[in-house]
Design a protein around this motif. Sequence first.
Motif, short mmCIF file in Angstrom:
data_model
loop_
_atom_site.label_atom_id
_atom_site.label_comp_id
_atom_site.label_asym_id
_atom_site.label_seq_id
_atom_site.Cartn_x
_atom_site.Cartn_y
_atom_site.Cartn_z
N ASP A 192 -22.10 21.38 28.91
CA ASP A 192 -21.67 21.52 27.86
C ASP A 192 -20.35 20.51 27.61
O ASP A 192 -20.81 19.29 26.31
N SER A 193 -19.46 20.21 28.39
CA SER A 193 -18.66 19.04 28.69
C SER A 193 -18.72 18.03 28.28
O SER A 193 -18.24 16.93 27.80
N MET A 194 -19.62 17.71 29.27
CA MET A 194 -20.48 16.65 29.52
C MET A 194 -21.14 15.80 28.41
O MET A 194 -21.18 14.66 27.86
N LEU A 195 -22.24 17.27 27.45
CA LEU A 195 -23.17 16.61 27.05
C LEU A 195 -22.55 16.61 25.09
O LEU A 195 -22.48 15.62 24.66
N ARG A 196 -21.25 17.13 25.16
CA ARG A 196 -20.43 17.40 24.04
C ARG A 196 -19.53 15.46 23.86
O ARG A 196 -18.85 15.11 23.11
N SER A 197 -19.30 15.52 25.25
CA SER A 197 -18.12 14.06 25.64
C SER A 197 -19.09 12.95 24.95
O SER A 197 -18.70 12.04 24.24
N ARG A 198 -20.79 12.83 25.52
CA ARG A 198 -21.22 12.04 24.94
C ARG A 198 -21.37 11.76 23.69
O ARG A 198 -21.49 10.69 23.24
N ILE A 199 -21.30 12.86 22.97
CA ILE A 199 -22.47 12.98 21.75
C ILE A 199 -20.93 12.22 21.13
O ILE A 199 -21.04 11.29 19.70
N SER A 200 -19.74 12.60 21.47
CA SER A 200 -18.17 12.44 20.83
C SER A 200 -18.44 10.87 20.87
O SER A 200 -17.94 9.67 19.73
N ARG A 201 -18.87 10.00 22.05
CA ARG A 201 -18.15 8.55 22.57
C ARG A 201 -19.50 7.92 21.91
O ARG A 201 -19.13 7.25 21.21
N ARG A 202 -20.76 8.36 21.40
CA ARG A 202 -21.52 8.07 20.98
C ARG A 202 -21.86 7.00 19.33
O ARG A 202 -21.81 6.76 18.86
N VAL A 203 -21.14 8.94 18.55
CA VAL A 203 -20.34 9.07 17.57
C VAL A 203 -19.85 8.23 17.28
O VAL A 203 -19.97 6.84 16.17
N LEU A 204 -18.46 7.43 17.85
CA LEU A 204 -17.40 6.86 17.92
C LEU A 204 -18.04 4.80 18.01
O LEU A 204 -17.55 4.46 17.28
N THR A 205 -18.68 4.94 18.76
CA THR A 205 -19.45 3.22 19.41
C THR A 205 -20.85 2.96 18.18
O THR A 205 -19.53 1.81 17.68
N GLU A 206 -21.43 3.99 17.79
CA GLU A 206 -22.42 3.89 16.79
C GLU A 206 -21.38 3.14 15.36
O GLU A 206 -22.18 2.99 14.76
N GLN A 207 -20.96 4.29 15.17
CA GLN A 207 -20.57 4.37 13.94
C GLN A 207 -19.44 3.29 13.26
O GLN A 207 -19.36 1.99 13.04
N HIS A 208 -18.58 1.84 15.07
CA HIS A 208 -18.17 1.28 15.56
C HIS A 208 -18.51 -0.16 14.84
O HIS A 208 -19.14 -0.95 14.12
N ILE A 209 -20.19 0.38 15.65
CA ILE A 209 -20.84 -1.14 15.40
C ILE A 209 -21.49 -1.22 14.09
O ILE A 209 -21.56 -2.12 13.27
N ALA A 210 -21.63 0.20 13.26
CA ALA A 210 -22.19 0.16 12.48
C ALA A 210 -21.69 -0.46 10.62
O ALA A 210 -21.97 -1.71 10.43
N LEU A 211 -19.98 0.20 11.52
CA LEU A 211 -19.85 -0.64 10.38
C LEU A 211 -19.12 -2.36 10.29
O LEU A 211 -18.61 -2.67 9.12
N THR A 212 -19.64 -2.69 11.55
CA THR A 212 -19.04 -4.24 12.14
C THR A 212 -20.26 -5.10 11.22
O THR A 212 -19.79 -5.29 11.14
#
Length: 446
Positions: A192-212
Amino acid sequence: MGSRSTLINDLSIISRCRLFLPRRARNAGSCKNHNLVDKRFNSGVPPSTVSSRHFYQNEKLLEFSARSSRPVSLRQLAFFGMKLTNEKIIQSANFVRQELPTRMAHRIHDMQSLPYSIVQNNHISNVYELYYHSFNTIRRFPVIKTIEDNSRFCDLLRELLAQHTAVIPQLVMGVIECADLVDSKRMDNFMDSMLRSRISRRVLTEQHIALTEEFLKDPNFKPTEQVGQVFFQCSAADIVRQCDTLARSLTQSIHRDIPLPELLFEGDVETKFAYVATHLRYMVGEILRNTFEASSERYKATGDPLSPVLVTINDAPQHVTFRFSDRAGGIPQEIVPYLWSFVKGPRSMIRHHNFKQVPELEAIVEELEASLALAMGQRKRISSLTSLTTRSPTLRLGMGLPMSKIYAEFWGGRIAVKSIEGFGCDVFLHISKLGNESQFVQMNNI
């Protein structure tokens, strides 16, 4: 997360166990490049970074895991990208550059907290090595001062995203293989903690790439329908129809001569709300895949006409609720206690066998095609809907509901299942509206 002093105290105890570790573990060196990571991800050789010295005496990991990650909400993600400037892009880049290694260090510490024999499992150790490589790579990236620096940083992020495409099946296979070594509840909490963290990291990463990408395309761009990954007007009924088309096509590709139930809509079918559309498509898609698969099996067993699936949409002040009601026979009683578990259950070894046949599986299903596009030198993001067809319904993975639960709860929602064996199921998916619970769902310490 414990303090630095607590971690060091733990270190002094654990280090004394080093004499009892295998010679290979004591002498192994650290990984020096990501090519080694890629090779070992498909080999039976335990990674070199899983050694006692690296594992328990790495000062940088201790330093980063003692930090707290900074909170971010879905509302903040949306409003930050409403008006983009050079300064805001660079600010976003440095935020991601600092947050990713902190969040990865927390998860590496979680792996370090498991019995050492579990982390020596080939699948878990592969994930450990990959996480350590990504942690080390991002923390060493210099401060971003220009748009050109950010472009190089985004290239690195895309490369790391592609390298992590096999993490989920590796984790699931690892925890299944280690299910008898530690309490199953502890392993489910770990997942649960591994996958929640994975979601948070991918959201931050994908959001930054998309905004760029949006800023580089048009510095004066003013979003009307979406900001990065956040869609302002997700149509509840349209999302269900899109997922219905694909789930139906996928099921019929295997069960060619079996009719599938139609969907009937009721309630607030015109409802629209702000959300990360890929997350919603994943959850709805998994629910419908389960429904259609159960319906096809019931038809083969009884030959009885199939009742429609009733989709109820309710637009409440703070939530949008979906209810999927079918008459596909319900869930067998022996499965119900393990419905939300990644680890245990009477079909766990079948799931393990099937995971071996899925070398690259993503919870946000667009990632597989995104990695293929990257391999072909493309940078465009491909719709998540098309990649649903890459996973055959014959591969029963048993992770659709547990993963959907994590996605729903991540943004302040929830999912529930009511089953009547021999009759059917009601699945309730509650989505928190942007600006309500999701305003307070902070992506920190995850």
